[in-house]
Scaffold this active site. Structure first.
Site, PDB file in Angstrom:
ATOM      1  N   GLU A 258       0.815  -1.214   0.000  1.00 43.98           N
ATOM      2  CA  GLU A 258       0.000   0.000   0.000  1.00 43.98           C
ATOM      3  C   GLU A 258       0.852   1.268   0.000  1.00 43.98           C
ATOM      4  O   GLU A 258       0.551   2.228  -0.713  1.00 43.98           O
ATOM      5  CB  GLU A 258      -0.926  -0.006   1.227  1.00 43.98           C
ATOM      6  CG  GLU A 258      -1.789   1.231   1.372  1.00 43.98           C
ATOM      7  CD  GLU A 258      -2.901   1.283   0.342  1.00 43.98           C
ATOM      8  OE1 GLU A 258      -3.387   2.390   0.076  1.00 43.98           O
ATOM      9  OE2 GLU A 258      -3.269   0.228  -0.210  1.00 43.98           O
ATOM     10  N   ASP A 259       1.924   1.273   0.790  1.00 44.80           N
ATOM     11  CA  ASP A 259       2.643   2.528   1.052  1.00 44.80           C
ATOM     12  C   ASP A 259       4.058   2.595   0.493  1.00 44.80           C
ATOM     13  O   ASP A 259       4.732   3.607   0.680  1.00 44.80           O
ATOM     14  CB  ASP A 259       2.714   2.773   2.569  1.00 44.80           C
ATOM     15  CG  ASP A 259       1.334   2.962   3.181  1.00 44.80           C
ATOM     16  OD1 ASP A 259       0.450   3.465   2.469  1.00 44.80           O
ATOM     17  OD2 ASP A 259       1.143   2.587   4.352  1.00 44.80           O
TER      18      ASP A 259
END
Length: 734
Positions: A76-77
């Site tokens: 996600e990051d």
């Protein structure tokens, strides 16, 4: 911030042969990917996955789950990809990390539909592997612990979402300690004033009763040892702020009225020892009536097992007691994470076989099945919240099967819990052998027998009676299906006539190849859409036979149909020759003094109607209204104008009277002729007629009829309702 070696040591405490290499590899990979990223607090980002992993070690989870916790934010990051994680850590860990990534955007969602749709994603992700849920709950717990660094608006939104979804979901999974901490942290941000007040009062109480908990622990322990339970342990605690606040709210109590702020757990070796401890305690101290629950013989749906009782114990304090075995205590603390399905090793204690799916996870799977029923996201969110929040009662079928239901459930909820088909066909219920209303609230231990009928369709009003999400969803589906069936029947008749006029034969089979042109999923949907007026029957004909040319012929009315005339300029008005608009007369009606000019309301009144007279402003005449006329409401504040009148007619000189009916007719040639023929057959006259097309295949007709009396009018309405070309026929009042 926790160190890498500290995490490994935590795992090795409960699993000495842990795969240290996997944990180190996951830590190094996460550290490299997150690099110089910072959290809102200013701490290195890697501190978050480390703390999430540490929370999971408290549940004694395996190394792959701990590794997933370390990696859960990488896709996600960071620049990490699923393929890269699969290659380095295997497909199993990659699948779990991706499942967590898909539900990441559940955070900070405020719109109900979006929240519901993301809740679907969450439950679908954890349906394949419950470890996704365990990591997600640990992730949420650490975020709540560090929420102070967010803005006030974000703190409130995240806290409300946690209180609505994550805390009750943890409770449903049997993870009570985690649920309590999530609720406590959420309560602090949702209602800070109440949190501060209750916390301050609890601290004052704790100072006043300093040493009381230890004193009660020692007295209970000594009592059990003196009676032969040498292996028993006793642990006491003061209840948390949110638990106290919730009880004050639900019971409408002040803080001073609370009498059971302290709770104690007695942990013993075996199930028989639980009942022995109960007998010892009850023999020594007085029991508070109505506060005993045996969740060992009847476990909760989330596998929770314990004996609950409340006593007026040492120091005259009212205290709650929970009595359980060590295994029960482990399940009560860690819930589904403590279940043998997710442990290595052999058979669990107390006969719990390895691999048996827990009740908590079974409930989760049943919730997932509801996703396939086609409910809207909002309905699904409502369904899930209902299931999450409710406390339970336990009822039995006549054969002894146990059914767990939310508190406040009715026999209708019970029927749907057994099987959807049983719920749909329910017409009555026997509770403990007596026939009782279906709105009766069930109590613990009730035996419920459902009375069924094969022709029953669940009324839509049941939706307001039931409390379970499953029952509400099933009633909505049944209501939609019943309405759809009605429209489909009407649509089928419309299509048969349209195809017949075109010289074609209608069948469901001929429609299937044309569904994509009509934008419908199946044949029944398309037919129902015709019945609702959403699709024209001619459009269906053209979709099935694209080369068809409409050669509809307009038939000239025969001479016997010429007694009415259509105003083709407006297409709306019909009038009989010799009938003057607003015609008035003098009639002998009992209740009037002398001969007054008598008029009738625009929609008329006929002998047999209950009627009332309204005096004109000048007092020279009255207007007669049926008692059902809505116009009468305008005269509620003028009682002096109301006149009690009754019919008193000279039947030797019978006269016709006007009444208005409203017809919803299928728009096809010959419909008006059939209506006119039915009217003429009943010796009724049409005074005026107006028509308006309200949908593609429907026309609304308003007819002012001249009839002898109410009986003749009702006979005509009944005969018109028999015509297939008419959808509805009803009398209307102005």
């Amino acid at each position: 911030m926790m160190r890498q070696y500290e995490l490994v040591e935590r795992v090795q405490k409960y699993k000495p042969d842990a795969n240290e290499a996997l944990l180190n590899k996951a830590y190094v990979y996460a550290m490299q990917k997150h690099g110089q990223q910072k959290r809102a607090s200013g701490d290195p980002y890697i501190s978050h996955p480390l703390e999430v992993a540490a929370i999971l070690t408290e549940m004694h989870l395996d190394e792959p789950t701990i590794a997933v916790a370390l990696l859960h934010d990488t896709i996600e990051d960071t620049t990490a990809t699923r393929a890269e994680i699969d290659e380095l850590f295997g497909e199993d860990i990659g699948r779990l990390v991706e499942g967590l990534t898909k539900i990441k955007k559940l955070d900070l969602v405020s719109k109900k539909a979006k929240q519901a749709e993301n809740l679907r994603k969450l439950l679908l992700a954890i349906s394949d592997d419950v470890r996704v849920l365990l990591v997600k709950l640990a992730d949420r717990l650490h975020n709540m612990r560090t929420l102070d660094h967010m803005t006030a608006e974000k703190r409130a939104r995240i806290s409300e979402e946690t209180m609505d979804i994550y805390a009750p979901l943890a409770g449903r999974m049997g993870m009570q300690d985690l649920r309590e901490e999530l609720e406590e942290l959420s309560f602090r941000h949702i209602n800070p004033e109440a949190y501060e007040t209750v916390t301050r009062r609890l601290e004052e109480l704790s100072r006043r009763n300093e040493g009381l908990i230890k004193k009660i622990e020692d007295e209970l322990r000594d009592l059990l040892i003196a009676n032969g339970l040498t292996g028993a342990s006793v642990k006491g605690r003061q209840k948390k702020a949110y638990s106290v606040f919730r009880k004050m709210q639900s019971k409408s109590l002040s803080f001073e009225q609370l009498s059971d702020v302290y709770g104690f757990r007695i942990i013993v070796e075996t199930v028989p020892a639980c009942y022995s401890a109960l007998g010892i305690v009850h023999s020594r101290w007085r029991v508070v009536p109505g506060r005993f629950k045996d969740y060992i013989s009847t476990p909760k749906q989330n596998d929770y097992r314990s004996i609950h009782t409340t006593i007026v114990g040492p120091s005259r304090q009212r205290i709650e007691l929970q009595i359980r075995t060590k295994r029960m205590h482990e399940i009560a603390e860690f819930g589904i994470a403590a279940h043998t399905l997710y442990k290595d090793g052999g058979t669990g204690s107390e006969g719990e076989a390895l691999g048996r799916e827990s009740n908590a996870y079974s409930w989760l799977r049943h919730t997932i099945e509801a996703l396939a029923e086609g409910d809207s996201p909002e309905e699904f969110l409502e369904h899930t919240k209902l299931e999450l929040f409710q406390d339970q009662v336990f009822c039995f079928t006549p054969k002894g099967k146990l059914i767990a239901l939310p508190r406040g459930a009715t026999p209708i909820d019970f029927a749907y819990a057994v099987h959807t088909n049983i719920g749909d066909t329910t017409v009555g219920a026997k509770i403990n052998g007596r026939i009782m209303p279906l709105v009766t609230r069930l109590a613990n231990g009730d035996e419920v027998e459902i009375i069924r009928s094969g022709v029953q369709v669940p009324p839509a009003a049941w939706e307001e009676i039931v409390v379970t999400g499953k029952a509400r969803a099933a009633i909505r589906r049944a209501t939609r299906m019943a309405i759809r069936k009605q429209y489909a029947g009407l649509g089928h008749r419309i299509l048969e006539r349209t195809f017949e006029r075109a010289g074609k034969i209608f069948s469901r089979d001929v429609m299937r190849p044309a569904l994509h042109r009509l934008g419908q999923k199946d044949v029944e949907d398309a037919i129902a859409a015709v019945g609702r007026g959403e699709i024209s029957s001619l459009d269906v004909l053209r979709a099935v036979y694209p080369d068809h040319q409409d050669e509809r012929v307009t038939v000239k009315p025969s001479s016997d149909e010429g007694w009415f005339h259509m105003n083709t300029a407006t297409g709306m008005a019909f009038r009989l020759p010799g009938q003057a608009k607003g015609e008035a007369g003098v009639l002998p009606i009992r209740g009037l003094s002398g001969a007054l000019e008598v008029r009738f309301s625009p929609s008329g009144a006929v002998p047999g109607d209950r009627i009332v007279g309204i005096m004109d402003d000048n007092g020279e005449g009255i207007t007669i209204y049926p008692i059902q006329a809505s116009t009468l409401q305008k005269f509620d504040d003028e009682p002096e104008r109301w006149i009690d009148v009754r019919w008193d007619l000279d039947f030797a000189n019978k006269a016709r009277f006007t009444a208005r009916i409203l017809i919803n007719a299928i728009n096809e040639p010959g419909t008006l002729a059939k209506v006119a023929q039915a009217v003429a057959t009943m010796d009724v006259n049409i005074r005026t007629l107006s028509m308006m097309r309200v949908a593609i295949d429907f026309t609304e007709m308003a007819l002012d009829l001249e009839v002898w009396d109410l009986r003749q009018l009702n006979q005509l309405i009944a005969q018109l309702k028999e015509l297939d070309c008419l959808a509805t026929v009803k009398r209307v009042f102005d």
